[in-house]
Design an enzyme around this catalytic site. Sequence first.
Site, PDB file in Angstrom:
ATOM      1  CG  ASP A 126      -2.084  -0.974   1.074  1.00 18.59           C
ATOM      2  OD1 ASP A 126      -2.281  -1.506  -0.030  1.00 18.59           O
ATOM      3  OD2 ASP A 126      -2.780  -1.209   2.077  1.00 18.59           O
ATOM      4  CD  GLU A 235     -10.437   4.518   2.863  1.00 20.18           C
ATOM      5  OE1 GLU A 235      -9.744   4.676   1.837  1.00 20.18           O
ATOM      6  OE2 GLU A 235     -11.575   4.990   2.997  1.00 20.18           O
ATOM      7  CB  CYS A 236      -5.453   1.606  -0.697  1.00 19.84           C
ATOM      8  SG  CYS A 236      -5.596   3.342  -1.165  1.00 19.84           S
ATOM      9  N   GLY A 237      -4.763   3.138   2.297  1.00 15.47           N
ATOM     10  CA  GLY A 237      -3.752   3.940   2.975  1.00 15.47           C
ATOM     11  C   GLY A 237      -3.646   5.350   2.440  1.00 15.47           C
TER      12      GLY A 237
END
Length: 268
Positions: A126, A235-237
Site C-alpha cells: 500500500d 482503505e488502501c492507505g
Amino acid sequence: MPSVSTPVLQFDESQLKHINDKLAAMEPQQILEWAAITFGNLFQETAFGPSGCVITDIIHAQGVSVPVIFVDTLHNFDETLELARRSQERYGFELHVFKPEDCETRNDFIARFGDELWKRDDVVYDYSVKVEPARRAYEQLNASAVITGRRRSQKGDRASMQIVEIEKGTGLVKINPLANWSFQQVWTYIRANEVPYNTLLDQGYKSVGDYHSTRPVGENEDERAGRWAGQQKTECGLHKDYFAMRAAFLARKKQDQSSSSQLTAQVA
C-alpha cells in the site's frame, strides 16, 4: 516545494467547523466553485471511479481548469486505464500520472519487490503503490488542496468524514464535494449526463481498485464490499495518516533487513 509539515493555507478547528457547516447545505457544484475560488494550487485526485468521473464532469461544465492526479499502481484493470484515456480525451484536463518509485511497468515493480507483494506484505504494498506516489505528487506539484470522490455512503472510515478535511501532519486540504451523495445519485448523474465510466460497472462492480483485490458485488452488498473481500480493511492507505503509514513501512523494512542479515549470518 513546501515542507509537508507546513500547509499552504491553514484553518484552525473552529474555522474548519464553520466552513463545513456552511458547505453542508450546498450542492457539489457550489462546493467545487468554493474550492476553485479558495485554493490556488487545486487538483483533483482520482482513480477514475464513478464519483471521480462525476466530479470531473461538473468541473468541466463550470469551465474551470483543475489538473488531475492519477496514481497508477501498475496493478489497475485495463478498463481503468482505458477510462483514463477516454476521460482525458473528452474533457481535456491536464493529467499528472505518478507511479511507484523507480517503476514504469508492472514488471519493473515485480523485479524490485517480487511477485504478489500484496499477499506477502500489504503494508509495504500500500505504501509503495499508493501512499508514496501520492505524497510525491503533492510535493512536486506544490498542491495546497485536492478534490476526492469519497462519500459517507461508502461506509467504513468514510462514514464520518467531513466535506473539508485537513490531513493530519501534512496540512494538505482534502475536499469531498460528494460526501452527502449515495451511489444511486452518482449513477443517476452519470447516466443523465452521459459521463464516461468504467465498463466494469456493467459487470457488477461498483468500486474498482487493483485487479487482484477487487470483485463484483451482490445486489444487497455495500458498494465497497468487493474491495479486499474477506479482510479487515477498508482503505488502501491513501486517506490515512501519512506519517503513521510511513512509520509502519519503515518498521517493516527494518524488520525484513534484520531477518535477511540473520539468515546471511546463519548461512555463513
